[in-house]
Design a protein around this motif. Structure first.
Motif, PDB file in Angstrom:
ATOM      1  N   GLY A 165       0.674  -1.080  -0.499  1.00 19.67           N
ATOM      2  CA  GLY A 165      -0.375   0.167   0.203  1.00 19.67           C
ATOM      3  C   GLY A 165       0.527   1.333  -0.104  1.00 19.67           C
ATOM      4  N   ALA A 166       2.146   1.131   0.757  1.00 13.88           N
ATOM      5  CA  ALA A 166       2.940   2.446   0.642  1.00 13.88           C
ATOM      6  C   ALA A 166       3.187   3.189  -0.850  1.00 13.88           C
ATOM      7  N   VAL A 167       3.415   2.547  -1.604  1.00 10.09           N
ATOM      8  CA  VAL A 167       3.487   3.017  -3.126  1.00 10.09           C
ATOM      9  C   VAL A 167       2.210   4.076  -3.346  1.00 10.09           C
ATOM     10  N   ALA A 168       1.000   3.431  -3.200  1.00 11.52           N
ATOM     11  CA  ALA A 168      -0.086   4.119  -3.326  1.00 11.52           C
ATOM     12  C   ALA A 168      -0.365   5.593  -2.539  1.00 11.52           C
ATOM     13  N   TRP A 169       0.211   4.849  -1.004  1.00 11.03           N
ATOM     14  CA  TRP A 169       0.109   6.336  -0.717  1.00 11.03           C
ATOM     15  C   TRP A 169       0.632   7.419  -0.349  1.00 11.03           C
ATOM     16  N   ALA A 170       1.912   7.358  -1.679  1.00  8.43           N
ATOM     17  CA  ALA A 170       2.726   8.394  -1.830  1.00  8.43           C
ATOM     18  C   ALA A 170       2.752   9.678  -2.451  1.00  8.43           C
ATOM     19  N   GLN A 171       2.079   8.525  -3.639  1.00 11.14           N
ATOM     20  CA  GLN A 171       1.516   9.370  -4.525  1.00 11.14           C
ATOM     21  C   GLN A 171       0.282  10.009  -4.717  1.00 11.14           C
ATOM     22  N   ILE A 172      -0.585   9.396  -3.378  1.00  5.99           N
ATOM     23  CA  ILE A 172      -1.721  10.353  -2.736  1.00  5.99           C
ATOM     24  C   ILE A 172      -1.861  11.390  -2.867  1.00  5.99           C
ATOM     25  N   ALA A 173      -0.474  11.018  -0.560  1.00  8.81           N
ATOM     26  CA  ALA A 173       0.123  12.444  -0.424  1.00  8.81           C
ATOM     27  C   ALA A 173       0.666  13.522  -1.346  1.00  8.81           C
ATOM     28  N   ARG A 174       0.971  13.196  -2.313  1.00  6.57           N
ATOM     29  CA  ARG A 174       1.879  14.364  -2.683  1.00  6.57           C
ATOM     30  C   ARG A 174       0.263  15.390  -3.377  1.00  6.57           C
ATOM     31  N   ASP A 175      -1.101  14.185  -3.705  1.00  8.98           N
ATOM     32  CA  ASP A 175      -1.754  14.851  -4.495  1.00  8.98           C
ATOM     33  C   ASP A 175      -3.161  15.411  -3.522  1.00  8.98           C
ATOM     34  N   ASN A 176      -2.437  16.142  -2.496  1.00 10.50           N
ATOM     35  CA  ASN A 176      -2.780  16.291  -0.986  1.00 10.50           C
ATOM     36  C   ASN A 176      -4.454  17.534  -1.148  1.00 10.50           C
ATOM     37  N   ARG A 177      -4.939  17.703  -2.244  1.00  9.56           N
ATOM     38  CA  ARG A 177      -5.680  18.902  -2.433  1.00  9.56           C
ATOM     39  C   ARG A 177      -6.576  18.127  -2.953  1.00  9.56           C
ATOM     40  N   ASN A 178      -6.270  17.318  -3.797  1.00 16.80           N
ATOM     41  CA  ASN A 178      -7.486  16.621  -4.969  1.00 16.80           C
ATOM     42  C   ASN A 178      -8.320  15.945  -4.470  1.00 16.80           C
ATOM     43  N   ASP A 179     -10.046  16.315  -4.573  1.00 17.04           N
ATOM     44  CA  ASP A 179     -11.391  16.434  -4.447  1.00 17.04           C
ATOM     45  C   ASP A 179     -11.582  15.448  -5.402  1.00 17.04           C
ATOM     46  N   HIS A 180     -10.573  15.048  -6.307  1.00 20.65           N
ATOM     47  CA  HIS A 180     -11.331  13.867  -6.830  1.00 20.65           C
ATOM     48  C   HIS A 180     -10.501  12.528  -7.319  1.00 20.65           C
ATOM     49  N   LYS A 181      -9.846  12.077  -5.736  1.00 26.75           N
ATOM     50  CA  LYS A 181      -8.769  10.949  -5.619  1.00 26.75           C
ATOM     51  C   LYS A 181      -9.866  10.427  -4.167  1.00 26.75           C
ATOM     52  N   ILE A 182     -10.034   9.284  -4.250  1.00 26.77           N
ATOM     53  CA  ILE A 182     -10.243   8.332  -2.737  1.00 26.77           C
ATOM     54  C   ILE A 182      -9.345   6.906  -2.859  1.00 26.77           C
ATOM     55  N   PHE A 183      -9.400   6.175  -1.865  1.00 26.99           N
ATOM     56  CA  PHE A 183      -8.562   5.157  -1.904  1.00 26.99           C
ATOM     57  C   PHE A 183      -9.640   4.560  -0.967  1.00 26.99           C
ATOM     58  N   ALA A 184      -9.503   2.650  -0.992  1.00 27.14           N
ATOM     59  CA  ALA A 184      -9.886   1.380  -0.401  1.00 27.14           C
ATOM     60  C   ALA A 184      -8.956   1.548   0.552  1.00 27.14           C
ATOM     61  N   THR A 185      -9.339   1.565   2.018  1.00 28.50           N
ATOM     62  CA  THR A 185      -7.956   1.299   3.084  1.00 28.50           C
ATOM     63  C   THR A 185      -8.941   0.042   3.631  1.00 28.50           C
ATOM     64  N   SER A 186      -7.701  -0.255   4.480  1.00 34.81           N
ATOM     65  CA  SER A 186      -8.170  -1.656   5.617  1.00 34.81           C
ATOM     66  C   SER A 186      -7.361  -1.013   6.429  1.00 34.81           C
ATOM     67  N   PRO A 187      -6.448  -2.229   7.468  1.00 38.88           N
ATOM     68  CA  PRO A 187      -5.948  -2.437   8.597  1.00 38.88           C
ATOM     69  C   PRO A 187      -4.153  -1.634   8.372  1.00 38.88           C
ATOM     70  N   PRO A 188      -4.015  -2.017   7.213  1.00 40.06           N
ATOM     71  CA  PRO A 188      -2.299  -2.023   6.681  1.00 40.06           C
ATOM     72  C   PRO A 188      -2.461  -0.466   6.912  1.00 40.06           C
ATOM     73  N   ILE A 189      -3.301   0.384   6.584  1.00 38.55           N
ATOM     74  CA  ILE A 189      -2.770   2.143   6.672  1.00 38.55           C
ATOM     75  C   ILE A 189      -3.037   2.519   8.258  1.00 38.55           C
ATOM     76  N   ILE A 190      -2.493   1.156   8.812  1.00 38.81           N
ATOM     77  CA  ILE A 190      -1.995   1.629  10.201  1.00 38.81           C
ATOM     78  C   ILE A 190      -0.571   0.632  10.070  1.00 38.81           C
ATOM     79  N   LEU A 191      -0.913  -0.544   9.991  1.00 39.75           N
ATOM     80  CA  LEU A 191       0.089  -1.151  10.463  1.00 39.75           C
ATOM     81  C   LEU A 191       1.287  -1.848   9.605  1.00 39.75           C
ATOM     82  N   VAL A 192       0.979  -0.435   8.828  1.00 43.83           N
ATOM     83  CA  VAL A 192       2.693  -1.335   7.797  1.00 43.83           C
ATOM     84  C   VAL A 192       3.065   0.242   7.661  1.00 43.83           C
ATOM     85  N   PRO A 193       2.956   1.654   8.210  1.00 44.24           N
ATOM     86  CA  PRO A 193       3.514   2.273   9.118  1.00 44.24           C
ATOM     87  C   PRO A 193       4.057   1.938   9.982  1.00 44.24           C
ATOM     88  N   LEU A 194       4.034   1.579  11.481  1.00 40.39           N
ATOM     89  CA  LEU A 194       4.052   1.174  12.347  1.00 40.39           C
ATOM     90  C   LEU A 194       5.065   0.456  12.235  1.00 40.39           C
TER      91      LEU A 194
END
Length: 323
Positions: A73-102
């Protein structure tokens, strides 16, 4: 009369910004990202929800599924984070959004994004090849205990959802979690392919995403992490508890967006998914996939994510995986 007209005009002026804010609509196609290859849990959620929304005519613009695999998930999150004012972009999420950074494999965590809605709860399922000698979870864990080199694959990064689910089940079965040879693939689909090819002993994945592979008859399910047997197509799969392994693990799934989404865009998506969950198409999809509705709005989902971070930090510390 003039006084009443002046009051009415003043009220209308005060209400205008709020009415305008609530009327936000997308002006182009919405990028709907699954942070993994096709075939995994995120991909299943993205394609199922977008299909229901389109079939029911709920969205003002198309939701375009996009796969961005890599790093659990990290590759996608990095791309989304760089586009942080885009109201036309959403993504599916689950526990890895917490576990991978930890676990130290992504510098972006849930606080770098905007929670939109939690949708469902799924469970982990343990799969083997149809010709495998392992008939039960205990068979598999006994084989792993005898030969720690035997590997179990998953579609999330080391220290993430599939790994944690497997490690917890193994620990409950009497095997030190650190001794489990977990192989991380870029998505559930790749993990399944390696199991079918005989390169790994088993796969740990979401119950919903496994149904297509199980229907093909090439794989068998030997345990599910639910507290009770699931309904529908997976009703024949025993729980860990039925097999004497006191263990459960649930996989929540939801939708997030970039960090600096406008509040009116957040409300739009929140209401869109809320309406989706009231449709017959959604009820049919969840029944088919074995998902359980677990709705939370944006604010409640955000609080839940903070609680999950505290909980998973403790679990990873116990397993020696916290970074």
């Amino acid at each position: 009369m003039k006084t009443l007209s002046a009051v009415a005009l003043a009220c209308a002026t005060l209400l205008a910004p709020a009415l305008h804010a609530s009327d936000w609509k997308p002006t182009r196609a919405i990028e709907y990202i699954a942070p993994a290859n096709p075939g995994g849990g995120w991909d299943t959620l993205v394609r199922t929800t977008s299909a229901v929304i389109q079939a029911e005519g709920l969205a003002d613009r198309n939701l375009a599924p996009i796969n961005i695999p890599g790093g659990g998930g990290a590759v996608a999150w990095a791309q989304i984070a760089r586009d942080n004012r885009n109201d036309h972009k959403i993504f599916a999420t689950s526990p890895p959004i917490i576990l991978v950074p930890l676990a130290g494999t992504s510098r972006f965590n849930h606080q770098d994004f905007t929670p939109l809605a939690r949708l469902i709860t799924d469970y982990s399922i343990l799969l083997v090849h149809k010709d495998s000698p392992h008939q039960t979870a205990n068979d598999l864990f006994a084989a792993i205990k005898a030969n720690p080199r035997l590997s179990v694959g998953g579609g999330s990064a080391a220290g993430s959802m599939d790994h944690i689910s497997l490690a917890g089940a193994a620990s409950a079965a009497g095997i030190p979690a650190a001794q489990v040879n977990y192989i991380a693939f870029s998505g559930g689909g790749e993990a399944m392919t390696n199991l079918l090819g005989g390169h790994i002993e088993a796969v740990i994945t979401g119950a919903g995403e496994a149904q297509g592979q199980l229907a093909g008859g090439q794989l068998r399910a030997i345990a599910v992490s639910a507290p009770e047997r699931l309904q529908g197509p997976l009703a024949a799969v025993p729980t860990y508890r039925e097999q004497g392994i006191d263990y459960t693990f649930d996989i929540w799934r939801g939708v997030m967006g970039p960090k600096n989404m406008r509040p009116e865009a957040v409300r739009y998506y929140e209401q869109l998914f809320s309406r989706m969950m009231e449709t017959d198409s959604w009820r049919e999809a969840t029944e088919r996939l074995g998902w359980l509705d677990a709705w939370q709005d944006s604010a409640t989902f955000g609080e839940f994510l903070d609680q999950q971070q505290d909980q998973f930090r403790s679990v990873l510390a116990e397993l020696g995986l916290l970074r």
